[in-house]
Each structure stands twice: as C-alpha cells, then as structure tokens.
Design an enzyme around this catalytic site. Structure first.
Site, PDB file in Angstrom:
ATOM      1  N   LYS A   1       0.887  -0.845   0.240  1.00 57.35           N
ATOM      2  CA  LYS A   1       0.330   0.241  -0.370  1.00 57.35           C
ATOM      3  C   LYS A   1       0.811   0.929  -0.121  1.00 57.35           C
ATOM      4  O   LYS A   1       2.709   1.134   0.245  1.00 57.35           O
ATOM      5  CB  LYS A   1      -1.177   0.025   1.418  1.00 57.35           C
TER       6      LYS A   1
HETATM    7  C1  LIG Z   1      -5.675  -4.183   0.478  1.00 62.78           C
HETATM    8  C2  LIG Z   1      -7.171  -4.275   0.480  1.00 62.78           C
HETATM    9  C3  LIG Z   1      -8.353  -4.774   2.059  1.00 62.78           C
HETATM   10  C4  LIG Z   1      -7.327  -5.035   3.227  1.00 62.78           C
HETATM   11  O1  LIG Z   1      -6.316  -5.806   3.490  1.00 62.78           O
HETATM   12  P1  LIG Z   1      -4.961  -6.131   4.509  1.00 62.78           P
HETATM   13  O2  LIG Z   1      -4.014  -7.188   3.293  1.00 62.78           O
HETATM   14  O3  LIG Z   1      -6.193  -6.873   5.075  1.00 62.78           O
HETATM   15  O4  LIG Z   1      -4.697  -5.146   5.086  1.00 62.78           O
HETATM   16  C5  LIG Z   1      -9.281  -3.973   1.749  1.00 62.78           C
HETATM   17  N1  LIG Z   1     -10.330  -3.844   0.898  1.00 62.78           N
HETATM   18  C6  LIG Z   1      -8.790  -3.757  -0.245  1.00 62.78           C
HETATM   19  C7  LIG Z   1      -9.936  -3.007  -1.774  1.00 62.78           C
HETATM   20  C8  LIG Z   1      -8.005  -3.734  -0.372  1.00 62.78           C
HETATM   21  O5  LIG Z   1      -7.042  -3.543  -1.185  1.00 62.78           O
END
Ligand SMILES: *Cc1c(COP(=O)(O)O)cnc(C)c1O
Length: 370
Positions: free
Chosen positions: A181
């Site tokens: 991210k």
């Molecule tokens: C990354 C993401 C999440 C949450 O992901 P985690 O790996 O649990 O932190 C939720 N929704 C979307 C659209 C994502 O890209």
C-alpha cells in the site's frame, strides 16, 4: 533486470522509531497507538481514528459496529480485493454485487438503487486503485433509503474528491497498511469516523469488548483482538510523516507511464474522474480486444517484470461459486478482469526500471500485432 510489482519505502526514521519502541518495553496499547490514531485522523480530516491489525479486520469491525448480521444485505463492488466481500460474510450477511463503471472500474451508482431490497442495511463503497468512487451519488441513495455507508479506502489513502479526502464521506472508512500500500506498518489498518459513539464502540470491539471505563477484566460485549502493536504504530507514524512525499513519487512514476504509453495502439491507460486526485496505488492498463491479455502478461513475467492481472472479479472466485446462489452476471466487471494488467509501481521505482517495463510491454504488444 527484475522489477517487482511493489516494494515498500523504508528509511532510517522508520527503523530508529521501531528500535525505540522495542527498547521502551511498551509494545502494545502504549503511547504510539494514541499518537498514530491522532495523526491519521488529522491527516484524513476526521474526528477519530482507530488503529487495527489489518484492513480486513477494520472492515469487519465497521460492519459489526453498524449492527450487520445474518439476513442483512450489503451492497458492494465485485471488482475489488476479496477482503471487502469477506468482511460481509464474516457477519453472516450477504454481499450484493453491483456492476462497475467502464472507465473508473468503481461501483456504478446508477445500478445501486435497483439492488436495494428491504434487507439492505449498508453500502460498502470501494475506492479501487486509489481512485475515488462516485461517493456523493452513493451517499444520496443511502440517505434516501436510510442505509449506512462504509468506505473501503484501503487502496486510497490521500485520494481526494474536490479537494476533500476520501474517508470523510461515509459513516466510517477503512485504510490498510500492508507493504504494497501507499504506506505500511507491515500488517495493519485504521478506521476513521466522526461519530463519537461509533469510535468508542470500535475501540472496545478491537480490544476484546472491554468496558468503556477501562477496566481490564470487564468485558461489556463480544469483542475481538484486532489490535495493532506499538511497534507497528511507530512505523505508521514515521511512514505517515512522509506520505505526501511518497504519494508525489508514485504520481510522478504514474505520469511517466502515461506519457510513454498514452498513444500506444492496443492498450488504454487509466482515466481520471473530474475533480478527483488519484492516490496512485497501482498503475493498471487495459488491453483492447485485439490484444491477448494473458499472453502479454506472460511476456512481461518471462522478462522479470512483476506484472499482475488486477483484479479478478470476486463473484467469480472458486469459493464464491458455492456461497452465491445464483452467481450473478456482472459483465463490465468480468470484462475488466479479463483485460487489465497492473504494472510495477512504487515510490522508489527508477526511470530506468520504468523504461525497461515500457520497452518490454511495447515488444509484447508488437509481437501480437505482427
Ligand atoms: C488491501 C485491501 C484491503 C485490506 O487488506 P489487508 O491485507 O487486510 O490489510 C481491503 N480492501 C481492499 C480493496 C484492499 O486493497
């Protein structure tokens, strides 16, 4: 040369901060958690933030706090990471998928109203790839039908609509900090809200349902251990301090791709909704029907490029075939899933790495056009 899909940007400030927490002995529920929560709320522009162990657990808690349970329906996008739909299933509720817009790949508000039934309780609106969905239109529908709006902003920290940050438009919103991210805490997430009652409920829910008076051995409700450690919160603080710089680096890299690829026959570069500033999470091109996407993807991967077919439609995943009866037909999402390729994008990607990606991509297209 090998170019990964993503790579976190970690500097000495991040490392020094983590070491300090380790030496402090305060590894969880300490001062760094409070400091991180304040910093996230201030950055986004909400009254409150709650640090949680992941974006997924954050989404789950939002739905629990909204009172979503068995028999309820939650409207959401099929073109997303599975976590958004899974959080609905964790509550025993039913995800109702609404097809997406051709250009932004976000849920199409024009289709939302038709999906509402007497069981609909909430809309889980995803801002996909860092590009804000039409949340104003979604909010208007929600208001008319008395529905809760939760923003899945896990890919969109820092994105804006008319200058206002995503995460400030719904009743609650969630950000995520996995290493791919825009900023990272290793694993982690944060929920933001302006609602004081929901804020207190979320703080209790993530901490085993502990009572609001702070008594460690009194549990007022069924809760979870969805806490983020102080080690991770420290990383969050130092990452957030340089987030705008990292977002600028990502935007510059995205702009370099766009100027190199904009006029290429056979593919389409990402489009932007007016008044929206993208927080560049991934750079996703779209193959036109004349190009075999899977063959192009293989060409990139064979040359050491971490390209990915982002994203498969959630309702087409194997485990969903049993859960969704009947499995809906969502042609725009399904078509997008068969045509998209995510190119490597991260703050530190070099112009040289990008040139290699572009050159390899153009070769791969050229081979198919001969
Ligand atoms: C990354 C993401 C999440 C949450 O992901 P985690 O790996 O649990 O932190 C939720 N929704 C979307 C659209 C994502 O890209």
């Amino acid at each position: 040369m090998r170019v990964p899909q993503s790579r976190p940007h970690i500097d000495d400030d991040d490392i020094d901060g983590v070491i300090k927490v380790l030496r402090s002995g305060n590894l969880s529920l300490g001062p760094k958690q409070t400091e991180f929560e304040k910093a996230i709320a201030a950055y986004v522009g909400t009254k409150h933030a709650v640090a949680v162990s992941s974006g997924t657990t954050g989404l789950h808690l939002c739905l629990v706090a909204a009172g979503i349970g068995p028999g309820d329906e939650v409207i959401t996008s099929p073109f997303s990471f599975v976590a958004s739909a899974n959080s609905i299933l964790y509550c025993g509720a039913t995800p109702v998928f609404v097809d997406i817009e051709e250009d932004t790949l976000n849920m199409d508000p024009a289709l939302v109203e038709a999906a509402i039934t007497p069981r609909t309780k909430a809309i889980l609106a995803v801002h996909i790839f860092g590009h804000a969905c039409d949340i104003d239109a979604i909010n208007a529908i929600a208001k008319k039908h008395n529905l809760i709006v939760i923003e899945d902003a896990c890919e969109a920290l820092g994105a804006t609509i008319a200058g206002r940050k995503v995460g400030t438009h719904g009743n609650m919103a969630v950000f995520a900090f996995y290493p791919n991210k825009q900023m990272t805490t290793g694993e982690g997430g944060a929920i933001v809200t302006d609602d004081e009652k929901i804020h207190l409920l979320l703080q209790s829910l993530k901490n085993q349902g502990r009572s609001d008076d702070g008594n460690w051995l009194t549990h007022s409700r069924l809760g979870y251990n969805y806490r983020l450690t102080d080690i991770q919160c420290s990383l969050g603080i130092t990452q957030l301090a340089k987030l705008d710089t990292m977002l600028k680096m990502r935007k510059d890299a995205a702009d370099r791709y766009t100027s190199a690829l904009r006029d290429t026959i056979g593919i389409r570069t990402p489009s932007t909704r007016p008044h929206c500033a993208i927080s560049w999470f991934v750079y996703v091109i779209r193959c036109k029907p004349t190009i075999d996407r899977n063959r192009l993807l293989r060409h990139l991967m064979d040359h050491g490029i971490g390209a990915k077919p982002y994203l498969p439609s959630i309702h087409k995943q194997p485990y969903m075939q049993d859960l969704l009866k009947p499995v809906p037909r969502l042609p725009i999402s399904e078509k997008a899933s068969s045509q998209t390729i995510s190119l490597p994008l991260f703050a530190d990607i070099s112009a040289k790495e990008q040139s290699f990606v572009v050159q390899t991509l153009l070769e791969g297209i050229d081979v198919q056009r001969r």
